[in-house]
Write a protein that holds these residues in place. Structure first.
Motif, PDB file in Angstrom:
ATOM      1  N   ASP A 165       5.059   1.132  -1.128  1.00  0.00           N
ATOM      2  CA  ASP A 165       6.249   0.152  -2.090  1.00  0.00           C
ATOM      3  C   ASP A 165       7.707   0.592  -1.833  1.00  0.00           C
ATOM      4  OD1 ASP A 165       4.190  -1.603  -3.591  1.00  0.00           O
ATOM      5  OD2 ASP A 165       3.288   0.674  -4.218  1.00  0.00           O
ATOM      6  N   GLU A 208       4.304 -11.995  -4.366  1.00  0.00           N
ATOM      7  CA  GLU A 208       4.203 -10.769  -4.647  1.00  0.00           C
ATOM      8  C   GLU A 208       4.547 -10.833  -6.093  1.00  0.00           C
ATOM      9  OE1 GLU A 208       4.015  -7.826  -2.835  1.00  0.00           O
ATOM     10  OE2 GLU A 208       3.161  -9.242  -1.317  1.00  0.00           O
ATOM     11  N   GLU A 209       5.566 -11.491  -6.667  1.00  0.00           N
ATOM     12  CA  GLU A 209       5.852 -11.411  -8.048  1.00  0.00           C
ATOM     13  C   GLU A 209       4.745 -11.574  -8.902  1.00  0.00           C
ATOM     14  OE1 GLU A 209       9.167 -14.000  -9.242  1.00  0.00           O
ATOM     15  OE2 GLU A 209      10.453 -13.415  -7.715  1.00  0.00           O
ATOM     16  N   ASN A 246       8.904  -6.414  -8.206  1.00  0.00           N
ATOM     17  CA  ASN A 246       7.658  -5.439  -8.692  1.00  0.00           C
ATOM     18  C   ASN A 246       8.329  -4.861  -9.901  1.00  0.00           C
ATOM     19  OD1 ASN A 246       5.906  -3.711  -8.908  1.00  0.00           O
ATOM     20  ND2 ASN A 246       5.617  -3.066  -6.663  1.00  0.00           N
ATOM     21  N   ASN A 287       6.772  -2.196 -11.102  1.00  0.00           N
ATOM     22  CA  ASN A 287       6.434  -0.950 -11.113  1.00  0.00           C
ATOM     23  C   ASN A 287       7.482  -0.159 -10.009  1.00  0.00           C
ATOM     24  OD1 ASN A 287       4.079  -1.548 -12.378  1.00  0.00           O
ATOM     25  ND2 ASN A 287       2.811  -1.614 -10.561  1.00  0.00           N
ATOM     26  N   LEU A 321       1.770   3.121  -7.927  1.00  0.00           N
ATOM     27  CA  LEU A 321       2.972   2.926  -6.624  1.00  0.00           C
ATOM     28  C   LEU A 321       2.526   3.771  -5.752  1.00  0.00           C
ATOM     29  CD1 LEU A 321       5.422   1.203  -7.013  1.00  0.00           C
ATOM     30  CD2 LEU A 321       6.680   3.476  -7.479  1.00  0.00           C
ATOM     31  N   ASN A 375       9.674  -7.613  -2.277  1.00  0.00           N
ATOM     32  CA  ASN A 375       8.847  -6.796  -3.271  1.00  0.00           C
ATOM     33  C   ASN A 375       9.614  -6.578  -4.545  1.00  0.00           C
ATOM     34  OD1 ASN A 375       6.521  -5.558  -4.460  1.00  0.00           O
ATOM     35  ND2 ASN A 375       6.842  -3.705  -2.993  1.00  0.00           N
ATOM     36  N   THR A 427       3.660  -2.788   4.049  1.00  0.00           N
ATOM     37  CA  THR A 427       3.200  -2.986   2.747  1.00  0.00           C
ATOM     38  C   THR A 427       2.058  -1.699   2.438  1.00  0.00           C
ATOM     39  OG1 THR A 427       1.359  -4.410   2.972  1.00  0.00           O
ATOM     40  CG2 THR A 427       3.626  -5.421   2.589  1.00  0.00           C
ATOM     41  N   ARG A 452       1.416 -11.268  -7.961  1.00  0.00           N
ATOM     42  CA  ARG A 452       0.420 -10.258  -7.845  1.00  0.00           C
ATOM     43  C   ARG A 452       1.014  -9.165  -8.809  1.00  0.00           C
ATOM     44  NH1 ARG A 452      -0.538  -5.722  -4.336  1.00  0.00           N
ATOM     45  NH2 ARG A 452       1.829  -6.110  -3.396  1.00  0.00           N
ATOM     46  N   PHE A 453       2.123  -8.918  -8.970  1.00  0.00           N
ATOM     47  CA  PHE A 453       2.517  -7.554  -9.643  1.00  0.00           C
ATOM     48  C   PHE A 453       2.584  -7.946 -11.131  1.00  0.00           C
ATOM     49  CE2 PHE A 453       4.045  -5.905  -5.320  1.00  0.00           C
ATOM     50  CZ  PHE A 453       3.542  -4.860  -5.271  1.00  0.00           C
ATOM     51  N   TRP A 502      12.619  -0.474   0.617  1.00  0.00           N
ATOM     52  CA  TRP A 502      11.778  -1.274   0.284  1.00  0.00           C
ATOM     53  C   TRP A 502      11.909  -2.577   0.688  1.00  0.00           C
ATOM     54  CZ3 TRP A 502      15.997  -0.188  -2.663  1.00  0.00           C
ATOM     55  CH2 TRP A 502      16.819  -1.121  -3.301  1.00  0.00           C
ATOM     56  N   ARG A 542       0.222  -5.710 -13.506  1.00  0.00           N
ATOM     57  CA  ARG A 542       1.338  -4.787 -14.191  1.00  0.00           C
ATOM     58  C   ARG A 542       0.741  -3.601 -15.070  1.00  0.00           C
ATOM     59  NH1 ARG A 542       6.920  -6.520 -17.069  1.00  0.00           N
ATOM     60  NH2 ARG A 542       7.712  -4.447 -17.656  1.00  0.00           N
TER      61      ARG A 542
END
Length: 298
Positions: free
Chosen positions: A147, A85-86, A282, A284, A98, A279, A144, A88-89, A275, A93
């Motif tokens: 968010d 997840e880190e 993230n 965002n 969101l 995640n 998912t 991907r975001f 959340w 970014r």
């Protein structure tokens, strides 16, 4: 990830199936979350066990339990998916986007200033807001699809979720403007108990507030599924209702209903944001959480 000689690679879909079963201790629940057939979840885990050469689950008619090897892998799986997840975001970014879910009352009465503040700080942001019941919101986060979600009431006891209370809203009783209690603005629970009350349906957080306030000893004369409809029914003279002040303030200001505070009990409703734990990095999400705390938590 290389395994012993003669074996292949561990695939993320296998690891995701195992992580979900390890978290829920239920193949049935895992299949629902992943939108797979139960047989598919079982096949993924059995394939993973063959790849690793170990048993990960103890299976019985009473359910599933993790083996010692399964416990170890579940800890690694949680860390792996956090990193996924880190990554991907971190890559996405620049396109600040969101998905936020909320109950109707939260969306209508609490979210607008938050969205204005967030938009001012991040003009390139794109926020998608959806409405759902409390249960639907938490399912959306776990799948998912969302968010973050905002809801009144208790939070599911699920280790995959993280939650934080943003604000506690006072609970008040609303009555028709011509009601005898309308002029006093304050009453004890014993005075309110004989009144005819309307409430939302069982399973709704607002219904839980009603049942808790009256210790489960009072049945509503009618059940409705919408807070707006509930307020309209009270205004029409059908009865009274117990609701968060924030959800009825505008209606009271228009003179459609009268607000009666409960004088001998400190009744409050928590608004929480929830959340996925994995995640949490993230950026965002972190930015929107900051806006929520600034606008609602102060």
């Amino acid at each position: 990830m290389d395994t012993q000689e003669g074996r292949g690679f561990v695939e993320l879909r296998q690891l995701r199936a195992f992580e979900t079963v390890a978290r829920t201790l239920s193949v049935t629940q895992a299949a629902k979350e992943l939108h797979y057939a139960q047989s598919s979840v079982s096949d993924q885990i059995q394939s993973l066990e063959r790849e690793l050469g170990v048993s990960l689950l103890n299976r019985s008619q009473r359910g599933v339990r993790l083996t010692p090897e399964g416990v170890v892998l579940s800890e690694y799986a949680e860390r792996i998916f956090k990193l996924v997840e880190e990554a991907r975001f971190a890559v996405t970014r620049p396109g600040l986007e969101l998905a936020v879910g909320a109950q109707e009352a939260v969306s209508q009465h609490l979210l607008p200033p938050v969205l204005r503040h967030f938009r001012s700080a991040y003009p390139q942001a794109r926020v998608r807001v959806g409405l759902d019941s409390r249960g639907g919101l938490y399912r959306g986060v776990l799948r998912t699809d969302l968010d973050l979600c905002l809801a009144f009431g208790s939070v599911p006891d699920d280790p995959a979720l993280r939650s934080e209370t943003l604000v506690e809203e006072p609970l008040v009783v609303i009555v028709p403007p011509e009601h005898p209690l309308a002029g006093s603005g304050r009453a004890r629970l014993a005075e309110l108990a004989p009144e005819a009350f309307l409430a939302t349906e069982k399973g709704c957080s607002f219904r839980e507030m009603f049942d808790s306030a009256f210790a489960g000893e009072k049945e509503p004369v009618a059940e409705v599924s919408s807070i707006a409809t509930l307020g309209a029914c009270v205004a029409a003279g059908m009865g009274s209702a117990l609701l968060p002040l924030v959800s009825v303030r505008a209606q009271a200001d228009r003179g459609e209903v009268a607000v009666v505070e409960v004088g001998d009990a400190d009744l409050r409703a928590k608004v929480t944001m929830s959340w996925l734990d994995r995640n949490s990095a993230n950026p965002n999400l972190l930015a929107f959480q900051s806006a929520l705390r600034t606008q609602l938590g102060g």
